[in-house]
Design an enzyme around this catalytic site. Structure first.
Site, PDB file in Angstrom:
ATOM      1  N   LYS A 137      -9.793   2.577  -2.847  1.00 33.28           N
ATOM      2  CA  LYS A 137     -10.250   2.074  -1.558  1.00 33.28           C
ATOM      3  C   LYS A 137     -11.611   2.666  -1.192  1.00 33.28           C
ATOM      4  O   LYS A 137     -11.825   3.878  -1.319  1.00 33.28           O
ATOM      5  CB  LYS A 137      -9.217   2.414  -0.486  1.00 33.28           C
ATOM      6  CG  LYS A 137      -9.480   1.787   0.872  1.00 33.28           C
ATOM      7  CD  LYS A 137      -8.347   2.115   1.846  1.00 33.28           C
ATOM      8  CE  LYS A 137      -8.597   1.490   3.204  1.00 33.28           C
ATOM      9  NZ  LYS A 137      -7.535   1.820   4.179  1.00 33.28           N
ATOM     10  N   CYS A 182      -5.678  -2.605   2.946  1.00 33.23           N
ATOM     11  CA  CYS A 182      -5.499  -2.431   4.387  1.00 33.23           C
ATOM     12  C   CYS A 182      -6.745  -2.768   5.189  1.00 33.23           C
ATOM     13  O   CYS A 182      -7.167  -3.909   5.288  1.00 33.23           O
ATOM     14  CB  CYS A 182      -5.026  -1.002   4.670  1.00 33.23           C
ATOM     15  SG  CYS A 182      -4.500  -0.714   6.375  1.00 33.23           S
ATOM     16  N   GLU A 207       0.832  -1.207   0.000  1.00 31.09           N
ATOM     17  CA  GLU A 207       0.000   0.000   0.000  1.00 31.09           C
ATOM     18  C   GLU A 207       0.861   1.250   0.000  1.00 31.09           C
ATOM     19  O   GLU A 207       1.821   1.366   0.764  1.00 31.09           O
ATOM     20  CB  GLU A 207      -0.897  -0.006   1.241  1.00 31.09           C
ATOM     21  CG  GLU A 207      -1.765   1.226   1.391  1.00 31.09           C
ATOM     22  CD  GLU A 207      -2.489   1.275   2.723  1.00 31.09           C
ATOM     23  OE1 GLU A 207      -3.411   2.101   2.865  1.00 31.09           O
ATOM     24  OE2 GLU A 207      -2.144   0.486   3.627  1.00 31.09           O
TER      25      GLU A 207
END
Length: 508
Positions: free
Chosen positions: A331, A383, A275
Protein backbone atom coordinates in the site's frame (compact mmCIF):
# COMPACT_ATOMS: atom_id res chain seq x y z
CA UNK A 1 -21.43 67.23 14.74
CA UNK A 2 -19.72 63.94 13.87
CA UNK A 3 -21.64 60.73 14.32
CA UNK A 4 -20.25 57.26 14.65
CA UNK A 5 -21.01 54.90 11.75
CA UNK A 6 -23.72 52.37 12.45
CA UNK A 7 -22.46 48.86 13.10
CA UNK A 8 -24.02 45.71 11.72
CA UNK A 9 -26.27 44.22 14.39
CA UNK A 10 -24.74 41.04 15.87
CA UNK A 11 -27.92 39.10 15.18
CA UNK A 12 -27.51 39.63 11.43
CA UNK A 13 -23.92 38.42 11.48
CA UNK A 14 -24.87 35.39 13.60
CA UNK A 15 -27.71 34.52 11.25
CA UNK A 16 -25.30 34.58 8.32
CA UNK A 17 -22.94 32.17 10.05
CA UNK A 18 -25.86 29.95 11.02
CA UNK A 19 -27.08 29.91 7.42
CA UNK A 20 -23.64 28.90 6.13
CA UNK A 21 -23.34 26.23 8.84
CA UNK A 22 -26.66 24.72 7.75
CA UNK A 23 -25.59 24.89 4.11
CA UNK A 24 -22.31 23.15 4.91
CA UNK A 25 -24.07 20.50 6.97
CA UNK A 26 -26.36 19.75 4.02
CA UNK A 27 -23.50 19.12 1.57
CA UNK A 28 -22.88 15.47 2.63
CA UNK A 29 -26.55 14.75 1.93
CA UNK A 30 -25.75 15.10 -1.78
CA UNK A 31 -23.47 12.04 -1.49
CA UNK A 32 -24.03 8.39 -0.58
CA UNK A 33 -26.07 7.00 1.00
CA UNK A 34 -28.56 9.88 0.64
CA UNK A 35 -28.09 10.79 -3.03
CA UNK A 36 -29.74 14.24 -2.88
CA UNK A 37 -27.32 15.56 -5.51
CA UNK A 38 -29.10 18.89 -5.96
CA UNK A 39 -28.24 19.83 -2.36
CA UNK A 40 -24.60 20.10 -3.42
CA UNK A 41 -25.55 22.85 -5.87
CA UNK A 42 -27.63 24.68 -3.27
CA UNK A 43 -24.82 24.44 -0.71
CA UNK A 44 -22.37 25.96 -3.19
CA UNK A 45 -24.88 28.68 -4.07
CA UNK A 46 -25.19 29.58 -0.37
CA UNK A 47 -21.42 29.72 0.08
CA UNK A 48 -20.95 31.82 -3.07
CA UNK A 49 -23.62 34.26 -1.92
CA UNK A 50 -21.96 34.60 1.47
CA UNK A 51 -18.41 35.22 0.32
CA UNK A 52 -19.46 37.44 -2.59
CA UNK A 53 -20.73 40.02 -0.10
CA UNK A 54 -17.93 39.80 2.47
CA UNK A 55 -14.38 40.95 2.87
CA UNK A 56 -11.47 38.46 2.93
CA UNK A 57 -11.38 38.05 6.71
CA UNK A 58 -15.13 37.60 6.95
CA UNK A 59 -15.01 35.16 4.01
CA UNK A 60 -12.37 33.15 5.85
CA UNK A 61 -14.68 32.75 8.85
CA UNK A 62 -17.67 31.92 6.67
CA UNK A 63 -15.65 29.29 4.81
CA UNK A 64 -14.42 27.85 8.10
CA UNK A 65 -17.95 27.53 9.45
CA UNK A 66 -19.18 26.03 6.18
CA UNK A 67 -16.30 23.55 5.91
CA UNK A 68 -16.35 22.53 9.57
CA UNK A 69 -20.09 21.85 9.40
CA UNK A 70 -19.59 19.75 6.25
CA UNK A 71 -16.99 17.56 7.87
CA UNK A 72 -18.80 17.32 11.20
CA UNK A 73 -21.85 15.85 9.47
CA UNK A 74 -20.00 14.00 6.71
CA UNK A 75 -17.04 12.33 8.43
CA UNK A 76 -17.98 12.25 12.09
CA UNK A 77 -17.69 8.45 11.78
CA UNK A 78 -14.04 8.94 12.80
CA UNK A 79 -15.46 9.00 16.33
CA UNK A 80 -16.22 5.29 15.98
CA UNK A 81 -12.61 4.50 15.13
CA UNK A 82 -11.30 6.71 17.94
CA UNK A 83 -13.75 5.66 20.66
CA UNK A 84 -15.10 2.19 19.85
CA UNK A 85 -11.91 0.66 18.45
CA UNK A 86 -9.22 3.01 19.71
CA UNK A 87 -10.36 2.63 23.33
CA UNK A 88 -10.33 6.40 23.79
CA UNK A 89 -12.80 7.66 26.43
CA UNK A 90 -15.81 9.54 25.10
CA UNK A 91 -14.78 12.73 26.89
CA UNK A 92 -11.60 12.71 24.77
CA UNK A 93 -12.96 11.10 21.60
CA UNK A 94 -15.65 13.75 21.14
CA UNK A 95 -13.32 16.76 21.22
CA UNK A 96 -10.73 14.88 19.13
CA UNK A 97 -13.37 14.27 16.45
CA UNK A 98 -14.49 17.89 16.61
CA UNK A 99 -10.92 19.20 16.37
CA UNK A 100 -10.26 16.92 13.39
CA UNK A 101 -13.32 18.21 11.51
CA UNK A 102 -12.69 21.85 12.42
CA UNK A 103 -9.07 21.50 11.33
CA UNK A 104 -10.23 20.15 7.95
CA UNK A 105 -12.56 23.15 7.77
CA UNK A 106 -9.49 25.36 7.49
CA UNK A 107 -9.00 24.27 3.88
CA UNK A 108 -12.34 25.75 2.67
CA UNK A 109 -11.66 28.73 4.94
CA UNK A 110 -8.35 29.51 3.26
CA UNK A 111 -9.99 28.91 -0.11
CA UNK A 112 -12.72 31.46 0.61
CA UNK A 113 -10.14 33.95 1.85
CA UNK A 114 -8.08 33.58 -1.34
CA UNK A 115 -11.23 33.82 -3.46
CA UNK A 116 -12.40 37.01 -1.77
CA UNK A 117 -8.93 38.55 -1.71
CA UNK A 118 -7.65 37.81 -5.21
CA UNK A 119 -10.22 36.07 -7.46
CA UNK A 120 -13.77 37.30 -6.87
CA UNK A 121 -13.51 40.79 -8.35
CA UNK A 122 -11.75 39.76 -11.54
CA UNK A 123 -13.56 39.31 -14.82
CA UNK A 124 -15.62 36.12 -14.52
CA UNK A 125 -14.33 35.56 -11.00
CA UNK A 126 -17.71 35.23 -9.34
CA UNK A 127 -18.65 32.17 -11.40
CA UNK A 128 -15.65 30.65 -13.19
CA UNK A 129 -13.18 31.78 -10.53
CA UNK A 130 -15.34 30.42 -7.72
CA UNK A 131 -15.59 26.99 -9.36
CA UNK A 132 -11.89 26.91 -10.22
CA UNK A 133 -10.64 27.75 -6.74
CA UNK A 134 -13.05 25.27 -5.12
CA UNK A 135 -11.73 22.42 -7.27
CA UNK A 136 -8.16 23.40 -6.39
CA UNK A 137 -9.27 23.27 -2.75
CA UNK A 138 -10.45 19.66 -3.22
CA UNK A 139 -7.31 18.72 -5.12
CA UNK A 140 -4.96 20.17 -2.49
CA UNK A 141 -6.92 18.42 0.25
CA UNK A 142 -5.99 15.16 -1.45
CA UNK A 143 -2.29 15.92 -0.90
CA UNK A 144 -1.85 17.99 2.27
CA UNK A 145 -0.71 15.83 5.21
CA UNK A 146 -0.92 12.69 2.97
CA UNK A 147 -4.41 13.78 1.92
CA UNK A 148 -8.02 13.37 2.96
CA UNK A 149 -9.92 13.05 -0.35
CA UNK A 150 -13.40 12.77 1.16
CA UNK A 151 -16.67 14.63 0.44
CA UNK A 152 -15.81 15.71 -3.10
CA UNK A 153 -18.83 17.35 -4.72
CA UNK A 154 -18.55 15.29 -7.89
CA UNK A 155 -19.36 11.98 -6.20
CA UNK A 156 -22.99 13.01 -5.91
CA UNK A 157 -23.30 12.66 -9.70
CA UNK A 158 -22.25 9.04 -10.02
CA UNK A 159 -25.71 8.19 -11.40
CA UNK A 160 -26.87 11.46 -13.00
CA UNK A 161 -26.41 12.54 -16.60
CA UNK A 162 -23.28 14.39 -15.54
CA UNK A 163 -21.61 11.00 -14.98
CA UNK A 164 -21.04 10.86 -18.72
CA UNK A 165 -18.23 13.38 -18.20
CA UNK A 166 -16.47 11.23 -15.60
CA UNK A 167 -14.33 9.17 -18.02
CA UNK A 168 -13.22 12.47 -19.56
CA UNK A 169 -12.57 14.83 -16.65
CA UNK A 170 -12.84 12.62 -13.56
CA UNK A 171 -14.44 13.47 -10.25
CA UNK A 172 -12.71 16.88 -10.09
CA UNK A 173 -14.39 17.83 -13.36
CA UNK A 174 -17.77 16.90 -11.92
CA UNK A 175 -16.98 18.96 -8.81
CA UNK A 176 -16.18 21.89 -11.08
CA UNK A 177 -19.64 21.67 -12.62
CA UNK A 178 -21.35 21.55 -9.20
CA UNK A 179 -19.43 24.58 -7.91
CA UNK A 180 -20.00 26.40 -11.19
CA UNK A 181 -23.74 25.70 -11.06
CA UNK A 182 -23.95 26.90 -7.47
CA UNK A 183 -22.10 30.14 -8.24
CA UNK A 184 -24.21 30.72 -11.37
CA UNK A 185 -27.42 30.13 -9.43
CA UNK A 186 -26.32 32.53 -6.70
CA UNK A 187 -25.48 35.22 -9.25
CA UNK A 188 -28.81 34.78 -11.00
CA UNK A 189 -30.83 35.04 -7.77
CA UNK A 190 -29.15 38.19 -6.44
CA UNK A 191 -28.89 39.97 -9.82
CA UNK A 192 -31.20 43.00 -10.21
CA UNK A 193 -34.13 42.51 -12.56
CA UNK A 194 -32.61 44.44 -15.51
CA UNK A 195 -29.62 42.04 -15.44
CA UNK A 196 -31.52 38.78 -14.93
CA UNK A 197 -31.29 37.78 -18.57
CA UNK A 198 -27.54 38.45 -18.67
CA UNK A 199 -27.03 36.53 -15.41
CA UNK A 200 -28.89 33.53 -16.79
CA UNK A 201 -26.15 32.82 -19.35
CA UNK A 202 -23.87 30.87 -16.95
CA UNK A 203 -26.85 28.80 -15.78
CA UNK A 204 -27.74 27.94 -19.35
CA UNK A 205 -24.13 26.94 -19.93
CA UNK A 206 -24.28 24.58 -16.95
CA UNK A 207 -27.49 23.03 -18.26
CA UNK A 208 -25.85 22.54 -21.65
CA UNK A 209 -22.89 20.73 -20.07
CA UNK A 210 -25.28 18.59 -18.03
CA UNK A 211 -27.27 17.59 -21.12
CA UNK A 212 -24.06 16.81 -22.98
CA UNK A 213 -23.42 14.19 -20.31
CA UNK A 214 -26.37 12.18 -21.66
CA UNK A 215 -24.59 11.89 -25.02
CA UNK A 216 -21.23 11.05 -23.44
CA UNK A 217 -22.90 8.29 -21.42
CA UNK A 218 -23.51 6.44 -24.69
CA UNK A 219 -19.79 6.41 -25.51
CA UNK A 220 -17.91 3.18 -24.80
CA UNK A 221 -14.37 4.34 -24.08
CA UNK A 222 -13.11 0.81 -23.44
CA UNK A 223 -13.91 -2.52 -25.10
CA UNK A 224 -14.59 -5.98 -23.73
CA UNK A 225 -11.83 -8.51 -24.31
CA UNK A 226 -12.79 -11.75 -26.02
CA UNK A 227 -11.81 -13.84 -23.01
CA UNK A 228 -13.75 -16.11 -20.70
CA UNK A 229 -15.07 -14.25 -17.64
CA UNK A 230 -13.20 -14.74 -14.38
CA UNK A 231 -15.32 -16.45 -11.72
CA UNK A 232 -14.91 -14.73 -8.37
CA UNK A 233 -15.45 -16.03 -4.86
CA UNK A 234 -14.98 -13.36 -2.17
CA UNK A 235 -15.00 -14.12 1.56
CA UNK A 236 -16.63 -11.53 3.83
CA UNK A 237 -15.59 -12.71 7.29
CA UNK A 238 -17.51 -10.17 9.42
CA UNK A 239 -15.00 -10.50 12.24
CA UNK A 240 -15.63 -7.77 14.81
CA UNK A 241 -12.84 -5.21 14.85
CA UNK A 242 -12.36 -5.52 18.61
CA UNK A 243 -11.72 -9.27 18.17
CA UNK A 244 -9.65 -9.17 14.99
CA UNK A 245 -6.26 -8.74 16.63
CA UNK A 246 -7.02 -10.66 19.84
CA UNK A 247 -4.58 -13.56 20.20
CA UNK A 248 -7.38 -15.79 21.52
CA UNK A 249 -9.21 -15.38 18.18
CA UNK A 250 -6.23 -16.21 15.95
CA UNK A 251 -6.93 -19.91 15.35
CA UNK A 252 -10.66 -19.28 15.00
CA UNK A 253 -9.87 -16.73 12.27
CA UNK A 254 -7.73 -19.24 10.36
CA UNK A 255 -10.46 -21.84 10.59
CA UNK A 256 -13.10 -19.37 9.39
CA UNK A 257 -11.20 -18.51 6.21
CA UNK A 258 -10.29 -22.16 5.61
CA UNK A 259 -13.90 -23.34 5.84
CA UNK A 260 -15.35 -20.40 3.91
CA UNK A 261 -12.88 -20.95 1.07
CA UNK A 262 -13.52 -24.70 1.00
CA UNK A 263 -17.03 -23.93 -0.27
CA UNK A 264 -15.62 -21.74 -3.06
CA UNK A 265 -12.67 -23.67 -4.52
CA UNK A 266 -14.74 -25.78 -6.90
CA UNK A 267 -16.75 -22.89 -8.38
CA UNK A 268 -14.28 -19.97 -8.40
CA UNK A 269 -11.28 -19.26 -10.58
CA UNK A 270 -10.17 -16.70 -8.00
CA UNK A 271 -10.89 -16.60 -4.27
CA UNK A 272 -10.22 -13.30 -2.49
CA UNK A 273 -9.82 -12.49 1.19
CA UNK A 274 -10.06 -8.88 2.47
CA UNK A 275 -7.44 -6.48 3.80
CA UNK A 276 -5.25 -7.93 6.57
CA UNK A 277 -7.45 -11.03 6.61
CA UNK A 278 -4.99 -13.03 8.69
CA UNK A 279 -3.99 -11.07 11.83
CA UNK A 280 -0.29 -11.90 11.61
CA UNK A 281 2.73 -11.11 9.48
CA UNK A 282 2.95 -13.36 6.43
CA UNK A 283 6.14 -15.11 7.53
CA UNK A 284 4.61 -15.88 10.95
CA UNK A 285 1.67 -17.65 9.26
CA UNK A 286 3.76 -19.29 6.52
CA UNK A 287 2.67 -22.86 7.34
CA UNK A 288 -1.01 -21.90 7.12
CA UNK A 289 -0.53 -20.14 3.77
CA UNK A 290 1.36 -23.18 2.42
CA UNK A 291 -1.57 -25.38 3.39
CA UNK A 292 -4.10 -22.99 1.79
CA UNK A 293 -2.01 -22.77 -1.40
CA UNK A 294 -2.17 -26.59 -1.69
CA UNK A 295 -5.97 -26.54 -1.27
CA UNK A 296 -6.33 -23.85 -3.94
CA UNK A 297 -3.99 -25.61 -6.37
CA UNK A 298 -5.84 -28.90 -5.94
CA UNK A 299 -8.97 -27.20 -7.31
CA UNK A 300 -7.05 -25.18 -9.93
CA UNK A 301 -8.09 -21.98 -8.15
CA UNK A 302 -6.13 -18.85 -7.37
CA UNK A 303 -6.07 -17.01 -4.06
CA UNK A 304 -5.34 -13.38 -3.22
CA UNK A 305 -5.35 -12.09 0.33
CA UNK A 306 -4.54 -8.97 2.23
CA UNK A 307 -1.76 -9.65 4.73
CA UNK A 308 0.82 -7.61 6.61
CA UNK A 309 4.36 -8.33 5.36
CA UNK A 310 7.87 -7.51 6.44
CA UNK A 311 10.74 -6.79 4.04
CA UNK A 312 14.02 -6.42 5.89
CA UNK A 313 13.15 -4.01 8.71
CA UNK A 314 10.06 -2.46 7.10
CA UNK A 315 6.44 -3.57 7.50
CA UNK A 316 3.85 -3.13 4.75
CA UNK A 317 0.10 -3.42 4.39
CA UNK A 318 0.08 -5.77 1.41
CA UNK A 319 -2.05 -7.72 -1.05
CA UNK A 320 -0.44 -10.98 -2.14
CA UNK A 321 -1.13 -13.72 -4.67
CA UNK A 322 -0.87 -16.95 -2.67
CA UNK A 323 -1.72 -19.39 -5.46
CA UNK A 324 -2.54 -19.38 -9.17
CA UNK A 325 -0.35 -16.46 -10.16
CA UNK A 326 2.25 -14.09 -8.83
CA UNK A 327 2.68 -10.64 -7.40
CA UNK A 328 2.63 -8.64 -4.21
CA UNK A 329 1.45 -5.06 -3.76
CA UNK A 330 2.42 -2.79 -0.87
CA UNK A 331 0.00 0.00 0.00
CA UNK A 332 1.25 3.46 -1.01
CA UNK A 333 -1.20 5.86 0.63
CA UNK A 334 -1.30 5.21 4.36
CA UNK A 335 -3.90 6.43 6.83
CA UNK A 336 -2.45 8.93 9.35
CA UNK A 337 -2.77 7.70 12.95
CA UNK A 338 -4.11 4.36 11.67
CA UNK A 339 -1.22 2.91 9.67
CA UNK A 340 1.47 5.34 10.63
CA UNK A 341 1.73 7.94 13.37
CA UNK A 342 3.15 11.37 12.45
CA UNK A 343 5.66 12.51 15.08
CA UNK A 344 5.33 9.04 16.60
CA UNK A 345 8.25 9.59 18.92
CA UNK A 346 6.30 12.32 20.70
CA UNK A 347 2.70 11.12 20.83
CA UNK A 348 2.74 7.32 20.69
CA UNK A 349 1.89 5.99 24.11
CA UNK A 350 -0.25 8.99 25.07
CA UNK A 351 -3.48 7.32 23.89
CA UNK A 352 -4.28 3.72 22.99
CA UNK A 353 -5.45 4.73 19.51
CA UNK A 354 -1.83 5.60 18.68
CA UNK A 355 -0.71 2.11 19.74
CA UNK A 356 -3.06 0.08 17.52
CA UNK A 357 -1.76 -3.23 16.11
CA UNK A 358 0.53 -2.67 13.12
CA UNK A 359 0.26 1.12 13.19
CA UNK A 360 3.83 1.58 11.93
CA UNK A 361 3.60 0.60 8.26
CA UNK A 362 5.97 1.84 5.59
CA UNK A 363 4.86 3.32 2.29
CA UNK A 364 5.04 1.13 -0.82
CA UNK A 365 6.80 2.28 -3.98
CA UNK A 366 5.04 4.26 -6.70
CA UNK A 367 6.05 1.90 -9.54
CA UNK A 368 4.55 -1.47 -8.62
CA UNK A 369 3.42 -4.16 -11.04
CA UNK A 370 -0.12 -5.50 -11.34
CA UNK A 371 -1.10 -8.71 -9.63
CA UNK A 372 -1.14 -11.50 -12.20
CA UNK A 373 -3.73 -14.26 -11.79
CA UNK A 374 -4.49 -16.90 -14.44
CA UNK A 375 -3.25 -14.56 -17.14
CA UNK A 376 -5.34 -11.63 -15.85
CA UNK A 377 -3.77 -8.34 -14.84
CA UNK A 378 -5.41 -6.91 -11.71
CA UNK A 379 -4.79 -3.26 -10.76
CA UNK A 380 -4.64 -3.39 -6.95
CA UNK A 381 -5.46 -0.85 -4.27
CA UNK A 382 -5.97 -1.24 -0.54
CA UNK A 383 -8.71 0.47 1.46
CA UNK A 384 -8.11 4.23 1.61
CA UNK A 385 -6.25 4.26 -1.73
CA UNK A 386 -9.42 3.83 -3.80
CA UNK A 387 -10.28 7.45 -2.89
CA UNK A 388 -7.32 8.81 -4.92
CA UNK A 389 -8.39 9.32 -8.57
CA UNK A 390 -4.94 9.73 -10.12
CA UNK A 391 -3.39 6.85 -8.20
CA UNK A 392 -6.03 4.47 -9.57
CA UNK A 393 -5.83 5.97 -13.08
CA UNK A 394 -2.10 5.28 -13.17
CA UNK A 395 -2.56 1.76 -11.83
CA UNK A 396 -5.38 0.89 -14.23
CA UNK A 397 -3.27 1.40 -17.36
CA UNK A 398 -2.74 -1.97 -19.01
CA UNK A 399 -4.93 -3.80 -16.51
CA UNK A 400 -7.89 -6.08 -17.18
CA UNK A 401 -9.87 -5.24 -14.05
CA UNK A 402 -9.62 -3.04 -10.94
CA UNK A 403 -9.24 -4.76 -7.60
CA UNK A 404 -9.52 -3.35 -4.08
CA UNK A 405 -9.63 -4.88 -0.62
CA UNK A 406 -10.56 -3.10 2.58
CA UNK A 407 -11.41 -3.40 6.25
CA UNK A 408 -14.35 -1.05 6.68
CA UNK A 409 -15.11 -2.34 10.16
CA UNK A 410 -13.46 0.89 11.37
CA UNK A 411 -16.52 2.79 10.11
CA UNK A 412 -18.97 0.74 12.19
CA UNK A 413 -22.66 1.15 11.38
CA UNK A 414 -22.27 4.60 9.83
CA UNK A 415 -22.43 6.29 6.45
CA UNK A 416 -18.68 5.73 5.99
CA UNK A 417 -18.93 2.41 4.09
CA UNK A 418 -21.46 3.89 1.66
CA UNK A 419 -19.21 6.88 0.98
CA UNK A 420 -16.24 4.56 0.48
CA UNK A 421 -18.20 2.35 -1.92
CA UNK A 422 -19.32 5.36 -3.95
CA UNK A 423 -15.70 6.37 -4.45
CA UNK A 424 -14.83 2.87 -5.65
CA UNK A 425 -17.70 2.99 -8.14
CA UNK A 426 -16.45 6.34 -9.45
CA UNK A 427 -12.99 4.83 -10.05
CA UNK A 428 -14.58 2.08 -12.19
CA UNK A 429 -16.49 4.70 -14.20
CA UNK A 430 -13.49 7.01 -14.65
CA UNK A 431 -11.31 4.22 -16.00
CA UNK A 432 -13.83 2.11 -17.89
CA UNK A 433 -12.90 -1.02 -15.94
CA UNK A 434 -14.92 -3.48 -13.92
CA UNK A 435 -14.03 -3.54 -10.24
CA UNK A 436 -13.81 -6.22 -7.55
CA UNK A 437 -14.23 -4.94 -4.00
CA UNK A 438 -13.79 -7.26 -1.03
CA UNK A 439 -14.12 -6.10 2.58
CA UNK A 440 -14.26 -7.78 5.95
CA UNK A 441 -17.69 -6.43 6.95
CA UNK A 442 -19.03 -4.83 3.74
CA UNK A 443 -19.63 -3.39 1.28
CA UNK A 444 -18.36 -6.38 -0.76
CA UNK A 445 -19.44 -6.04 -4.38
CA UNK A 446 -18.73 -6.39 -8.10
CA UNK A 447 -19.02 -3.19 -10.14
CA UNK A 448 -19.35 -2.85 -13.91
CA UNK A 449 -17.35 -0.42 -16.07
CA UNK A 450 -20.16 2.16 -15.83
CA UNK A 451 -19.85 2.29 -12.03
CA UNK A 452 -23.01 0.27 -11.33
CA UNK A 453 -23.06 -2.41 -8.65
CA UNK A 454 -23.83 -5.72 -10.37
CA UNK A 455 -23.71 -7.95 -7.32
CA UNK A 456 -23.21 -7.43 -3.60
CA UNK A 457 -23.79 -9.25 -0.32
CA UNK A 458 -25.38 -7.87 2.86
CA UNK A 459 -23.05 -5.99 5.16
CA UNK A 460 -22.20 -7.20 8.66
CA UNK A 461 -22.85 -10.84 7.78
CA UNK A 462 -20.44 -13.76 7.46
CA UNK A 463 -20.94 -14.75 3.85
CA UNK A 464 -19.34 -15.12 0.42
CA UNK A 465 -19.87 -13.25 -2.82
CA UNK A 466 -19.97 -15.26 -6.06
CA UNK A 467 -19.97 -13.68 -9.48
CA UNK A 468 -18.05 -12.97 -12.68
CA UNK A 469 -15.95 -10.10 -13.98
CA UNK A 470 -15.04 -9.34 -17.58
CA UNK A 471 -11.70 -8.09 -18.87
CA UNK A 472 -11.62 -4.79 -20.76
CA UNK A 473 -9.01 -3.06 -22.87
CA UNK A 474 -8.43 0.48 -24.07
CA UNK A 475 -8.25 3.66 -22.03
CA UNK A 476 -10.53 6.53 -21.19
CA UNK A 477 -9.25 10.12 -21.52
CA UNK A 478 -9.09 10.26 -17.73
CA UNK A 479 -6.99 7.08 -17.52
CA UNK A 480 -4.59 8.56 -20.06
CA UNK A 481 -4.24 12.09 -18.67
CA UNK A 482 -5.62 11.91 -15.13
CA UNK A 483 -6.67 15.10 -13.37
CA UNK A 484 -3.95 17.22 -15.00
CA UNK A 485 -6.19 18.89 -17.65
CA UNK A 486 -8.91 20.01 -15.22
CA UNK A 487 -6.36 21.24 -12.65
CA UNK A 488 -4.47 23.20 -15.30
CA UNK A 489 -7.78 24.65 -16.50
CA UNK A 490 -8.56 25.84 -12.97
CA UNK A 491 -5.17 27.50 -12.62
CA UNK A 492 -5.66 29.16 -16.02
CA UNK A 493 -9.11 30.45 -15.09
CA UNK A 494 -7.80 31.98 -11.88
CA UNK A 495 -4.95 33.60 -13.80
CA UNK A 496 -7.46 35.05 -16.27
CA UNK A 497 -9.56 36.52 -13.47
CA UNK A 498 -6.46 38.20 -12.04
CA UNK A 499 -5.71 39.74 -15.45
CA UNK A 500 -9.29 40.91 -15.57
CA UNK A 501 -8.99 42.42 -12.12
CA UNK A 502 -5.99 44.46 -13.22
CA UNK A 503 -7.79 45.73 -16.29
CA UNK A 504 -10.87 46.92 -14.43
CA UNK A 505 -11.28 48.96 -11.25
CA UNK A 506 -11.83 46.92 -8.10
CA UNK A 507 -15.40 47.27 -6.77
CA UNK A 508 -15.67 49.03 -3.44
Amino acid sequence: MNTLPQQTPPSIKFSQFLFLALAGASLPLSLAPFGLWWLGILAMAALAAGVNNSGPKHSFLLGWVFGSASFLTGVSWVYIAIHDFGATPAYLALPMTAVFCIFLGLVPALTCYAYSRWVRDGRGGRVLGFAAIWVLCEWLRGWIFTGFPWLYLGYGHLHTALAGWSPVVGVYGLSFWVALSGAALSQFIIAPTPRKLHSAAPLLGCLLLFSQGYLLKQTEWTQAKSTTPLRIGAVQSNIAQEKKWAYTQYWATLELYDQASEKLWADADLVIWPEAAIPALYHNAQSFFDYIAERASASNSALITGVPTRVEEKMYNSAMVISGGEGIYHKQRLVPFGEFVPLSGYIQGLLKIFDLPLSSFSRGGSEQAHLSVKGWQLAPSICYEIAYPDLIAQSSRGSDVLFTISNDAWFGHSIGPDQHMQMAQMRALENGRELIRVTSTGITALVDHHGNIQRRVPSFTETALRGEVHAREGTTPFTRYGSTPIILLCFALILCTRIGAKQSPRPS
